[in-house]
Design an enzyme around this catalytic site. Structure first.
Site, short mmCIF file in Angstrom:
data_model
loop_
_atom_site.label_atom_id
_atom_site.label_comp_id
_atom_site.label_asym_id
_atom_site.label_seq_id
_atom_site.Cartn_x
_atom_site.Cartn_y
_atom_site.Cartn_z
N SER A 148 0.91 -1.31 -0.05
CA SER A 148 0.04 -0.11 0.04
C SER A 148 1.05 1.19 0.11
O SER A 148 1.64 1.40 -1.00
CB SER A 148 -1.01 -0.03 1.33
OG SER A 148 -1.93 0.97 1.07
N GLU A 242 -9.64 -4.52 -5.92
CA GLU A 242 -9.36 -3.24 -5.24
C GLU A 242 -9.18 -1.98 -6.01
O GLU A 242 -8.88 -2.09 -7.27
CB GLU A 242 -7.74 -3.32 -4.41
CG GLU A 242 -6.83 -3.67 -5.49
CD GLU A 242 -5.30 -4.03 -4.70
OE1 GLU A 242 -5.15 -2.72 -3.90
OE2 GLU A 242 -4.81 -4.75 -4.75
#
Length: 298
Positions: A148, A242
């Site tokens: 991330s 995502e």
């Protein structure tokens, strides 16, 4: 009775929507969201074949995750949209990578936003890397890892080292990269309903606190927009469901166009940082094995 892969995936997604995605949409202070993420760390089990040691490296808080055998090191930067996450939340993930790759993992507790904006986290990371070199590790034995927002940090670190003509690590591991804090790529909106975990609202709050007074499109804080030439080989992994899917695809494409060896694997039906759920999801185990093979091959 063994739970099928489809049922396991459905259950995990439902739990993430209720416990992670819903609260991230609310106007909760970032420090409270950070605490909630710390509380969830207890759900993840550390691999039994590692030792854990809290330490300080170049003045930075780190955690050494050491398997029974290790001939290399992964300097890893946890996710959490720059404001959350820690060695505690990512200890189990680090332990799985350590055992499978036969690599010591150094999980960096870098300075987080909003208390510390860019470039504090990158400075911490570069100091840790130099300390590993000073301790006798060769650049060819060191890889940078991130998930991330941690991917933005390691990409910025690699760009800075290259621009300073300093030794680069052997490889870059990118798990669900958040490397464009403008959040302008199509999947951010296209996948908003399908993503069971992450919201653009939470990412934007984290990105804004990380960038401080710097424009979100500035390559210093959105390193996707910086030069990717002459960087180490890169493995990019993401889930097909995502909102940062296009960050992963774009990063791998730009890297390849810049002449960098870049592999990109999008796992169908998976979500942000799905690799953390290897106790429940078989695709997470496959992804971790791919990560281990990548680290060992470089």
């Amino acid at each position: 009775m063994k739970v099928s892969a489809a049922v396991a995936s459905t259950l995990v997604k439902a739990a993430l929507r209720a416990s992670f995605k819903l609260p991230s949409r609310l106007p909760i202070p970032l420090t409270l969201l950070r605490s909630a993420m710390e509380g969830g760390a207890a759900l993840f089990r550390v691999h039994p074949d590692v030792s854990i040691e809290a330490a300080t490296l170049a003045g930075v808080s780190v955690e050494y995750i050491t398997p029974l055998q290790a001939d290399r090191v992964l300097l890893h930067f946890h996710g959490g949209a720059f404001f959350a996450g820690s060695a505690n939340t990512h200890r189990a993930l680090g332990s799985e990578i350590a055992v499978r790759a036969q690599s010591k993992v150094v999980m960096v507790n870098y300075r987080r936003a909003p208390e510390y904006a860019y470039p504090a986290a990158m400075i911490d990371g570069l100091a840790c890397y130099q300390a590993l070199l000073d301790a006798g590790w060769l650049p060819s034995q060191i890889s940078f890892g991130g998930d991330s927002g941690g991917c933005a940090i390691i990409l910025s670190m690699a760009q800075a080292l290259r621009d300073r003509s300093q030794a680069l690590p052997a490889a870059l591991l990118m798990i669900s990269p958040y490397v464009d804090i403008t959040l302008s790529l199509p999947s951010v909106t296209q996948m908003a309903g399908r993503d069971p975990m992450v919201t653009a609202h939470a990412l934007r709050r984290g990105g804004d606190s990380y960038r401080g007074d710097i424009s979100a499109s500035d390559p210093r804080v959105s390193p996707l927009f910086g030069s990717l030439r002459n960087l180490p080989p890169m493995l990019v992994q993401a889930g097909s469901e995502e909102i940062l899917l296009d960050d992963a695809r774009r990063l791998a494409r730009y890297a390849s166009e810049a002449g960098v060896e870049a592999q990109c694997h999008i796992y169908p039906g998976m979500w942000h940082n799905f690799q953390m759920f290897s106790a429940f999801i078989e695709d997470a185990n496959l992804a971790l094995d791919e990560i281990a093979a990548f680290i060992r091959s470089h």
